[in-house]
Design an enzyme around this catalytic site. Sequence first.
Site, PDB file in Angstrom:
ATOM      1  N   ILE A   1      37.066  31.069  46.144  1.00 21.42           N
ATOM      2  CA  ILE A   1      38.087  30.045  45.837  1.00 21.42           C
ATOM      3  C   ILE A   1      39.282  30.717  45.141  1.00 21.42           C
ATOM      4  O   ILE A   1      40.152  30.028  44.616  1.00 21.42           O
ATOM      5  CB  ILE A   1      37.530  28.886  44.970  1.00 21.42           C
ATOM      6  CG1 ILE A   1      36.747  29.400  43.762  1.00 21.42           C
ATOM      7  CG2 ILE A   1      36.638  27.964  45.790  1.00 21.42           C
ATOM      8  CD1 ILE A   1      37.538  29.871  42.620  1.00 21.42           C
TER       9      ILE A   1
ATOM     10  N   ILE B   1      38.931  29.319  35.420  1.00 25.72           N
ATOM     11  CA  ILE B   1      38.217  28.697  36.548  1.00 25.72           C
ATOM     12  C   ILE B   1      36.813  29.289  36.655  1.00 25.72           C
ATOM     13  O   ILE B   1      35.828  28.553  36.817  1.00 25.72           O
ATOM     14  CB  ILE B   1      39.020  28.881  37.858  1.00 25.72           C
ATOM     15  CG1 ILE B   1      40.320  28.072  37.776  1.00 25.72           C
ATOM     16  CG2 ILE B   1      38.198  28.448  39.070  1.00 25.72           C
ATOM     17  CD1 ILE B   1      41.306  28.328  38.909  1.00 25.72           C
TER      18      ILE B   1
ATOM     19  N   ARG C   1      41.511  34.178  46.095  1.00 21.84           N
ATOM     20  CA  ARG C   1      42.524  34.517  47.089  1.00 21.84           C
ATOM     21  C   ARG C   1      41.854  35.257  48.245  1.00 21.84           C
ATOM     22  O   ARG C   1      40.970  36.083  48.024  1.00 21.84           O
ATOM     23  CB  ARG C   1      43.611  35.411  46.483  1.00 21.84           C
ATOM     24  CG  ARG C   1      44.625  34.676  45.626  1.00 21.84           C
ATOM     25  CD  ARG C   1      45.528  33.759  46.439  1.00 21.84           C
ATOM     26  NE  ARG C   1      46.518  33.082  45.626  1.00 21.84           N
ATOM     27  CZ  ARG C   1      46.378  31.853  45.120  1.00 21.84           C
ATOM     28  NH1 ARG C   1      45.293  31.158  45.338  1.00 21.84           N
ATOM     29  NH2 ARG C   1      47.356  31.300  44.417  1.00 21.84           N
TER      30      ARG C   1
ATOM     31  N   HIS D   1      42.148  25.730  51.908  1.00 21.92           N
ATOM     32  CA  HIS D   1      42.808  25.995  50.619  1.00 21.92           C
ATOM     33  C   HIS D   1      43.116  24.691  49.872  1.00 21.92           C
ATOM     34  O   HIS D   1      44.278  24.344  49.645  1.00 21.92           O
ATOM     35  CB  HIS D   1      44.089  26.821  50.817  1.00 21.92           C
ATOM     36  CG  HIS D   1      44.515  27.536  49.565  1.00 21.92           C
ATOM     37  ND1 HIS D   1      45.236  28.697  49.571  1.00 21.92           N
ATOM     38  CD2 HIS D   1      44.323  27.244  48.252  1.00 21.92           C
ATOM     39  CE1 HIS D   1      45.474  29.086  48.325  1.00 21.92           C
ATOM     40  NE2 HIS D   1      44.924  28.199  47.505  1.00 21.92           N
TER      41      HIS D   1
ATOM     42  N   GLU E   1      45.899  33.134  56.029  1.00 21.59           N
ATOM     43  CA  GLU E   1      45.988  31.676  56.090  1.00 21.59           C
ATOM     44  C   GLU E   1      47.448  31.237  56.168  1.00 21.59           C
ATOM     45  O   GLU E   1      48.322  31.996  55.750  1.00 21.59           O
ATOM     46  CB  GLU E   1      45.305  31.049  54.869  1.00 21.59           C
ATOM     47  CG  GLU E   1      45.926  31.431  53.533  1.00 21.59           C
ATOM     48  CD  GLU E   1      45.261  30.740  52.356  1.00 21.59           C
ATOM     49  OE1 GLU E   1      44.078  30.980  52.091  1.00 21.59           O
ATOM     50  OE2 GLU E   1      45.971  29.957  51.683  1.00 21.59           O
TER      51      GLU E   1
END
Length: 312
Positions: free
Chosen positions: A228, A154, A230, A277, A259
Site C-alpha cells: 500500500i 501508516i 508505492r 490505488h 500505474e
Amino acid sequence: MTASTVLQLAPIGPLADGLLRDELQAVRLWEQAEGWLATHGASVGLLATSVRWGCDAAMLAALPNLRAVSSWGVGYDTLDVAAAHARGIQVANTPDVLDDCVADLAWGLLIAAARRIPAADRYVSAGSWKVLGEFPLATRVSGKRLGILGLGRIGSAIARRGEGFSMQVRYHGRGPKDVPYGFEPSLEALAAWSDFLVVACGGGTETRHLVSAPVLTALGPRGILVNIGRGSVVDQDALIAALDEGRLGGAGLDVLQGEPGAPDALRNRDNVVITPHVGSATIETREAMERLVVDNLHAMLRDGRVLTPVLP
Ligand code: 8YV
C-alpha cells in the site's frame, strides 16, 4: 513587497478547489493562458498541488518568491523537496488523516489475498459452487507473523491492527524505534520470518526495488506480499517471476509500477488481489486531506509556518 498570490497547479478535489478559490482567491494555472508563469511567476508566494501532479525543480525555478508548497497526499515522491528546502521554501503534505483508511485497506488486501475472497466471489458468481462444490482451501490469517517494511504512521496503524489478529509483528526500516515490535536490520531476514510482508514505506530512489527477487523468495511459496506504499518499492518483474514459478504464495497490491493499470501478468490470478490505488479513497478521509491542504496555507499566512511540514 511579499509575493501574495496563491497558485493552484491542478485540480485537487471539489472541496479543496472550492476553498482555494473562495478563501484564498487561488489562481488556477490550468485555466490561465500559456505564458502565465513567465509573466506572473514572481507574484506567487504560496502553491497548492498534489502528489499526483507534483512540483518539480522547473516549477520551483519559475516561482522565485515562493514561500510554501501545500500538497495533497502523504507521499511526496513527485515533489522536489530538496530543491524547495534549499531555498527555504516550506513543504507540507497531508499525513495522519489517512493513516486509518490506508491501514484498513492493507488489512483488506491481506485477508482478501490469504482467504482468496475475490476468487471465491468469482466462483459463486460463475455458478461453480453448485456445480463443483467446495472452494479450495486458503491460508489462515490470525496468529501468523506480520512483517512491515516502513513503520511510520501508516505502518504503525497496520501493526496495531495486527495485535487484534493475535499476530507477532516485526519491522524493517531506517533504524529501530521505541515500539513493542522487533526491529529486523535485514529485509530479507524479515521476509524469511514473515507469513505476510506489508510494504508501508514511501517511494523515491531510497526505497526503489527494496522488495527484490531474494526478498520475495525469502517470503516463500506460502508467503503473501501486500503493498500500500508505492509501486516502485517492489521489483515488479521479480514479483511476476516469483508468482509464475510458485516461489511466492500471493499478493495484495494497491499500488503498481506503471500505474494506472496493471500488467496482464498480474491480472486475473486467484492468488493476487489488486485495487486501483485507493488507500485513502473514502469520502471522510479525502475530505480531511483536502481541508488540510487549505489549512496548511492558512497557517502559513497567519503564523509563517505550515501545520504539517515535510521534514528535511
Ligand atoms: C492517494 C497516496 O490514494 O497520499 C498518498 O500519497 O498515495 C494516496 O493518498 C493517491 O495519491 C491516489 O492517487
